[in-house]
Design a protein around this motif. Sequence first.
Motif, PDB file in Angstrom:
ATOM      1  N   TYR A  91       0.639  -1.279  -0.411  1.00 31.34           N
ATOM      2  CA  TYR A  91      -0.207  -0.100   0.167  1.00 31.34           C
ATOM      3  C   TYR A  91       1.161   1.295   0.197  1.00 31.34           C
ATOM      4  O   TYR A  91       2.383   1.675   0.484  1.00 31.34           O
ATOM      5  CB  TYR A  91      -0.994   0.275   1.032  1.00 31.34           C
TER       6      TYR A  91
ATOM      7  N   PHE B  23       0.321   5.471   0.387  1.00 31.99           N
ATOM      8  CA  PHE B  23      -0.258   6.400   0.337  1.00 31.99           C
ATOM      9  C   PHE B  23       0.118   7.674  -0.080  1.00 31.99           C
ATOM     10  O   PHE B  23      -0.938   9.159   0.779  1.00 31.99           O
ATOM     11  CB  PHE B  23      -0.419   6.393   2.480  1.00 31.99           C
TER      12      PHE B  23
ATOM     13  N   ASN C  86       3.939   4.215   3.069  1.00 30.77           N
ATOM     14  CA  ASN C  86       3.645   2.811   2.606  1.00 30.77           C
ATOM     15  C   ASN C  86       4.089   1.975   3.100  1.00 30.77           C
ATOM     16  O   ASN C  86       4.137   2.183   3.986  1.00 30.77           O
ATOM     17  CB  ASN C  86       4.090   2.664   1.349  1.00 30.77           C
ATOM     18  N   SER C  87       3.141   1.396   2.879  1.00 27.48           N
ATOM     19  CA  SER C  87       3.107  -0.693   4.025  1.00 27.48           C
ATOM     20  C   SER C  87       4.605  -0.729   4.591  1.00 27.48           C
ATOM     21  O   SER C  87       4.919  -1.864   5.599  1.00 27.48           O
ATOM     22  CB  SER C  87       2.119  -1.424   3.865  1.00 27.48           C
TER      23      SER C  87
ATOM     24  N   ARG D 145      -5.037   3.536   9.177  1.00 33.08           N
ATOM     25  CA  ARG D 145      -5.219   4.604   7.568  1.00 33.08           C
ATOM     26  C   ARG D 145      -5.740   3.576   6.821  1.00 33.08           C
ATOM     27  O   ARG D 145      -6.841   4.728   5.944  1.00 33.08           O
ATOM     28  CB  ARG D 145      -3.657   5.023   6.831  1.00 33.08           C
TER      29      ARG D 145
ATOM     30  N   GLU E 235      -8.254   6.164   4.341  1.00 32.00           N
ATOM     31  CA  GLU E 235      -7.887   7.288   3.349  1.00 32.00           C
ATOM     32  C   GLU E 235      -7.092   6.436   2.608  1.00 32.00           C
ATOM     33  O   GLU E 235      -7.249   5.336   2.313  1.00 32.00           O
ATOM     34  CB  GLU E 235      -5.644   6.804   4.164  1.00 32.00           C
TER      35      GLU E 235
ATOM     36  N   TYR F 262      -5.296   5.193  -0.994  1.00 25.04           N
ATOM     37  CA  TYR F 262      -4.221   5.145  -1.184  1.00 25.04           C
ATOM     38  C   TYR F 262      -4.592   4.748  -2.825  1.00 25.04           C
ATOM     39  O   TYR F 262      -4.920   4.043  -3.682  1.00 25.04           O
ATOM     40  CB  TYR F 262      -3.841   3.607  -0.042  1.00 25.04           C
TER      41      TYR F 262
ATOM     42  N   SER G   4      -6.819   4.405  -6.064  1.00 22.13           N
ATOM     43  CA  SER G   4      -7.824   4.592  -5.551  1.00 22.13           C
ATOM     44  C   SER G   4      -8.659   5.154  -5.444  1.00 22.13           C
ATOM     45  O   SER G   4     -10.060   4.859  -4.824  1.00 22.13           O
ATOM     46  CB  SER G   4      -6.418   6.568  -4.600  1.00 22.13           C
TER      47      SER G   4
END
Length: 500
Positions: A107, A109, A141-142, A153, A158, A160, A197
Amino acid sequence: MSEKVRVRFAPSPTGPLHIGGLRTALFNYLFAKKHGGDFLLRIEDTDQNRYVPGAEDYIINALNWCGIPFDEGPGKEGSVGPYRQSERKALYRDYALKLINKGWAYYAFDSAETLEHHRKEHEAEGKTFIYNWHNRLKLTNSLSLSEDEVSARLKAGEDYVIRFKSPKDETLVLNDIIRGEIKIDTNILDDKVLFKSDGMPTYHLANIVDDHLMQITHVIRGEEWLPSLALHQLLYTAFDWQAPQFAHLPLIMKPVGKGKLSKRDGEKGGFPVFPLSWNESVGYKEAGFFPEAVVNFLALLGWNPGTEQEIFTLEELIHSFSLERVNKSGARFDPDKNNWYNQQWLQRKSDGELARSFQQLLKEKGVTCEASRIEKVVGLIKERATFVADFWDLGSYFFVTPTNWDDKSVKKQWKEDTPKILEKVAALLENLSDFQSEIIETQVKEWIADQELSFGKVMPPLRLVIVGEMKGPHLSDILEFIGKEESVKRIHNAIAALPN
């Protein structure tokens, strides 16, 4: 080949099908039919902002007009449909999540503003911003956030995207049927977005998932997709799927040989770049090309049969085609040669088929004539034609009495004694009881010899008054067709109108 060949043509419905896209479809079709396989049409319409109403129907109509219909696709549902990506969008999220779970995706963001800031910073330093191994741990990011932060998030809704995690310090060895072995350093690859997204997949994810689920064995596409080959191969590896074989076709180049052929080139050069008309752009069909001619010249744009043969039926193309004989370098588009192909195919058509097309043109001109007579005219003039539309210029005098005579020809052929000579020719024709071409020719030739005249004194001016200019097939054939009364009338009309 041990497994059944399955190929696909996967255009986006963002406008009319360019002639380059049509060639891609043709090469896919030829390859499939050569190997007893299936040719699929998949509409890649994930980008709804660029969707153009009517474009999908245009694509299907163009394929059908060319005689290369798809075996499976919209309206011809098989077992692996639906064949529009917009109708498959529920599939893609699950596959993107699988890649995250397997450690091949993550992910991200980062906001658009943040990414734009990084791009400008890099540009200021003379560098190019690439989102990949060298900076992804510094971004949002993740991979850089804790599991709790990522979970929070996501729960908060949110925005992403899901990015592919390109490997570091590896060399990919790829194979292309046309281009051979290709080596790629994975350090130069960016972490492409796979899922957006807005809940829609990008081309890369949807393309790979659909090709796998539709059991595609060979991906035959334009060379503009070569830069995506590494990512696509990595996606197959990430999913533990068998990758299809790839073949990237050369570009179709401008007539001048530099740069990719565009719509603007057609507008400048006065030739079509679309198979069918679209808005104000005339297509090959409406320009008078036969579909067989379009298929023929497209097949030889970038493919070499290995022989001197240039004219191919579709069946002959299927038999002869191989990807190994497709060139690596771009193929120059030659409008004049394309016209030549149409001329060759026109000569192959039966007089009856051409006459039916010519009849429509005659109706538009307000001319009515029996089909058998139109067919006879076609047989006399077609060898000089490139398009059916040429028939009117080549043979209007068969149907309409000329009222004007070519000035240059009149100055050259119309002498002081011409009217008297032609009066005698008119009397000769009027006295013929059998008005057939061979008899007309024999009688006129004998009369010329008896009068001790030269052929140049009689035949050119006779053609001028019958036709209106110095053109046309055998003059006695024209005279037989228009008949005795009309022939004599045309001679008298010219004598009365032209200076004595």
